[in-house]
Write a protein that holds these residues in place. Structure first.
Motif, PDB file in Angstrom:
ATOM      1  N   VAL A  76      36.416  -8.103  71.123  1.00  0.00           N
ATOM      2  CA  VAL A  76      35.233  -7.420  70.624  1.00  0.00           C
ATOM      3  C   VAL A  76      34.814  -8.162  69.354  1.00  0.00           C
ATOM      4  CG1 VAL A  76      36.662  -5.742  69.337  1.00  0.00           C
ATOM      5  CG2 VAL A  76      34.258  -5.246  69.787  1.00  0.00           C
ATOM      6  N   GLU A  77      33.524  -8.591  69.301  1.00  0.00           N
ATOM      7  CA  GLU A  77      33.031  -9.374  68.174  1.00  0.00           C
ATOM      8  C   GLU A  77      32.788  -8.481  66.963  1.00  0.00           C
ATOM      9  OE1 GLU A  77      29.635 -11.749  69.036  1.00  0.00           O
ATOM     10  OE2 GLU A  77      30.546 -12.725  70.792  1.00  0.00           O
ATOM     11  N   ILE A  78      33.209  -8.977  65.795  1.00  0.00           N
ATOM     12  CA  ILE A  78      32.972  -8.270  64.535  1.00  0.00           C
ATOM     13  C   ILE A  78      32.229  -9.220  63.607  1.00  0.00           C
ATOM     14  CG2 ILE A  78      34.008  -7.077  62.569  1.00  0.00           C
ATOM     15  CD1 ILE A  78      34.519  -5.651  65.183  1.00  0.00           C
ATOM     16  N   GLU A  79      30.982  -8.878  63.261  1.00  0.00           N
ATOM     17  CA  GLU A  79      30.173  -9.736  62.398  1.00  0.00           C
ATOM     18  C   GLU A  79      30.506  -9.503  60.925  1.00  0.00           C
ATOM     19  OE1 GLU A  79      28.418 -12.028  63.603  1.00  0.00           O
ATOM     20  OE2 GLU A  79      28.290 -11.412  65.717  1.00  0.00           O
ATOM     21  N   LYS A  80      30.137 -10.472  60.083  1.00  0.00           N
ATOM     22  CA  LYS A  80      30.448 -10.398  58.656  1.00  0.00           C
ATOM     23  C   LYS A  80      29.808  -9.171  58.011  1.00  0.00           C
ATOM     24  CE  LYS A  80      30.221 -13.040  54.356  1.00  0.00           C
ATOM     25  NZ  LYS A  80      29.766 -14.293  53.688  1.00  0.00           N
ATOM     26  N   ASP A  81      28.546  -8.902  58.354  1.00  0.00           N
ATOM     27  CA  ASP A  81      27.871  -7.755  57.748  1.00  0.00           C
ATOM     28  C   ASP A  81      28.483  -6.439  58.213  1.00  0.00           C
ATOM     29  OD1 ASP A  81      26.990  -8.106  60.315  1.00  0.00           O
ATOM     30  OD2 ASP A  81      24.908  -7.567  59.910  1.00  0.00           O
ATOM     31  N   GLU A  82      29.084  -6.443  59.418  1.00  0.00           N
ATOM     32  CA  GLU A  82      29.765  -5.243  59.904  1.00  0.00           C
ATOM     33  C   GLU A  82      31.050  -5.000  59.120  1.00  0.00           C
ATOM     34  OE1 GLU A  82      28.347  -5.200  64.585  1.00  0.00           O
ATOM     35  OE2 GLU A  82      30.074  -6.434  64.001  1.00  0.00           O
ATOM     36  N   LEU A  83      31.742  -6.097  58.764  1.00  0.00           N
ATOM     37  CA  LEU A  83      32.931  -5.947  57.928  1.00  0.00           C
ATOM     38  C   LEU A  83      32.553  -5.401  56.558  1.00  0.00           C
ATOM     39  CD1 LEU A  83      35.148  -9.114  58.552  1.00  0.00           C
ATOM     40  CD2 LEU A  83      35.771  -6.745  58.970  1.00  0.00           C
ATOM     41  N   GLU A  84      31.437  -5.910  56.026  1.00  0.00           N
ATOM     42  CA  GLU A  84      30.999  -5.456  54.711  1.00  0.00           C
ATOM     43  C   GLU A  84      30.527  -4.011  54.722  1.00  0.00           C
ATOM     44  OE1 GLU A  84      28.055  -8.332  53.729  1.00  0.00           O
ATOM     45  OE2 GLU A  84      29.522  -9.858  53.089  1.00  0.00           O
ATOM     46  N   SER A  85      30.220  -3.492  55.906  1.00  0.00           N
ATOM     47  CA  SER A  85      29.778  -2.100  56.000  1.00  0.00           C
ATOM     48  C   SER A  85      30.944  -1.128  55.858  1.00  0.00           C
ATOM     49  CB  SER A  85      29.081  -1.862  57.345  1.00  0.00           C
ATOM     50  OG  SER A  85      30.018  -1.893  58.416  1.00  0.00           O
ATOM     51  N   VAL A  86      32.172  -1.654  55.958  1.00  0.00           N
ATOM     52  CA  VAL A  86      33.359  -0.800  55.778  1.00  0.00           C
ATOM     53  C   VAL A  86      33.506  -0.553  54.287  1.00  0.00           C
ATOM     54  CG1 VAL A  86      35.829  -0.543  56.179  1.00  0.00           C
ATOM     55  CG2 VAL A  86      34.433  -1.810  57.814  1.00  0.00           C
ATOM     56  N   GLN A  87      32.869   0.462  53.791  1.00  0.00           N
ATOM     57  CA  GLN A  87      32.854   0.754  52.370  1.00  0.00           C
ATOM     58  C   GLN A  87      33.852   1.855  52.038  1.00  0.00           C
ATOM     59  OE1 GLN A  87      31.166  -0.791  49.952  1.00  0.00           O
ATOM     60  NE2 GLN A  87      30.214  -2.223  51.386  1.00  0.00           N
ATOM     61  N   ILE A  88      34.809   1.503  51.205  1.00  0.00           N
ATOM     62  CA  ILE A  88      35.714   2.503  50.649  1.00  0.00           C
ATOM     63  C   ILE A  88      35.714   2.311  49.141  1.00  0.00           C
ATOM     64  CG2 ILE A  88      37.184   2.755  52.690  1.00  0.00           C
ATOM     65  CD1 ILE A  88      39.121   0.780  51.503  1.00  0.00           C
ATOM     66  N   GLU A  89      36.190   3.285  48.428  1.00  0.00           N
ATOM     67  CA  GLU A  89      36.082   3.252  46.967  1.00  0.00           C
ATOM     68  C   GLU A  89      36.740   2.021  46.372  1.00  0.00           C
ATOM     69  OE1 GLU A  89      36.801   6.161  43.092  1.00  0.00           O
ATOM     70  OE2 GLU A  89      37.727   6.642  45.019  1.00  0.00           O
ATOM     71  N   SER A  90      37.878   1.587  46.969  1.00  0.00           N
ATOM     72  CA  SER A  90      38.621   0.468  46.379  1.00  0.00           C
ATOM     73  C   SER A  90      37.937  -0.872  46.599  1.00  0.00           C
ATOM     74  CB  SER A  90      40.051   0.425  46.935  1.00  0.00           C
ATOM     75  OG  SER A  90      40.044   0.413  48.349  1.00  0.00           O
ATOM     76  N   ASN A  91      36.778  -0.887  47.299  1.00  0.00           N
ATOM     77  CA  ASN A  91      36.003  -2.122  47.421  1.00  0.00           C
ATOM     78  C   ASN A  91      35.564  -2.629  46.050  1.00  0.00           C
ATOM     79  OD1 ASN A  91      36.068  -1.631  50.243  1.00  0.00           O
ATOM     80  ND2 ASN A  91      34.141  -2.735  50.460  1.00  0.00           N
ATOM     81  N   HIS A  92      35.211  -1.704  45.179  1.00  0.00           N
ATOM     82  CA  HIS A  92      34.663  -2.091  43.877  1.00  0.00           C
ATOM     83  C   HIS A  92      35.348  -1.384  42.705  1.00  0.00           C
ATOM     84  CE1 HIS A  92      31.522  -4.019  46.204  1.00  0.00           C
ATOM     85  NE2 HIS A  92      31.285  -2.882  46.821  1.00  0.00           N
TER      86      HIS A  92
END
Length: 294
Positions: A76-92
């Motif tokens: 199953v293909e996972i694009e870069k922008d789809e990975l970046e859409s996984v937003q959790i608090e520890s992202n930033h």
């Protein structure tokens, strides 16, 4: 000197106290000797290409994407922008969850170290408050952070004017020592041997000083490269002979304590002259035969 480029930017949060911070890698391999793959015939550098495993065709950069194998050969293909859409608090945000005693952290879990510094003057006061409060406690802060699309647990402790953050491995990444140690025998060892070994340990007691660490292999590599570049001959290292002598453990301990050579090496050295004489005699007989034939 201007600081290096930040590896990560975000916020450090302790309850309701927040301050902007940056992370820098605390280790580097820049000084390591590195080799490139080259074409032996032309001397040109080689470049790697991605090849389709089924067709054998070269895949260009814009054709590449990530895929997760859900069944044999099916992805199953996972694009870069789809990975970046996984937003959790520890992202930033590095949100401190709790504080644990420093000596409770198993060293096998320690992974990569990072320097944590305040990002600008705005959060300097809050950063100082968090850092100085931690100095008074022999505890390490545990928090979460996302680096390279992975969430890590990070242990944070004061270091000089800043903080040191060390990412930790998850339990599933640490192998169970029982798988490797269960078959180790437990022989009965005499008290005298233990005491001798203890004396050897005491004679080698020192303090941890990384300035004394010398990478002898790296030095030898640099020497090899310099000699090769200068057109000087390179001597190949002789193969080490395996010594099958059985030596008394007690004798080895006593010799170690005296700072002498091991009994094994002395016994091997004693045999070497005799081993050299036989080929010499044989060579002499061959030379005599040659003269006689002439």
């Amino acid at each position: 000197m201007a600081p290096p480029r930040a590896y990560w930017k975000g916020s450090l949060k302790l309850s309701l106290v927040t301050c902007p911070v940056v992370l820098y890698p605390a280790s580097t391999t820049v000084e390591k000797t590195k080799f490139h793959m080259i074409n032996r015939d032309t001397g040109n550098r080689l470049k790697q290409q991605m090849i389709d495993a089924e067709t054998g065709d070269v895949v260009e950069k814009d054709q590449k994407t990530r895929g997760y194998e859900i069944s044999k050969g099916e992805y199953v293909e996972i694009e870069k922008d789809e990975l970046e859409s996984v937003q959790i608090e520890s992202n930033h945000t590095i949100d401190i969850d709790n504080f644990v005693p420093r000596d409770e952290i198993d060293r096998r879990y320690l992974n990569n170290p990072y320097y944590i510094a305040p990002d600008g003057k705005a959060g300097a006061d809050a950063f100082a408050v968090i850092r100085d409060a931690m100095k008074d406690q022999d505890r390490v802060a545990l928090a979460r952070i996302v680096l390279t699309n992975r969430e890590h647990v990070i242990a944070i402790e004061p270091l000089g004017k800043g903080l040191l953050g060390t990412t930790l491995r998850y339990p599933y990444e640490v192998r169970d020592e029982a798988d490797y140690f269960d078959d180790i025998k437990s022989p009965k060892v005499s008290k005298d041997m233990i005491e001798l070994a203890t004396h050897i340990l005491d004679s080698k007691a020192a303090h941890f000083n990384p300035e004394k660490f010398k990478d002898e292999y790296e030095t030898a590599l640099k020497t090899l490269v310099k000699r090769k570049a200068a057109g000087k001959p390179i001597k190949t290292a002789p193969k080490e002979e395996k010594d099958d002598n059985v030596v008394s453990l007690m004798d080895a301990l006593k010799a170690s304590l005296k700072g002498g050579k091991s009994p094994t090496k002395r016994a091997s050295a004693a045999r070497r002259p005799a081993a050299r004489k036989r080929p010499a005699k044989k060579a002499g007989r061959s030379a005599a035969r040659h003269r006689k034939a002439s």
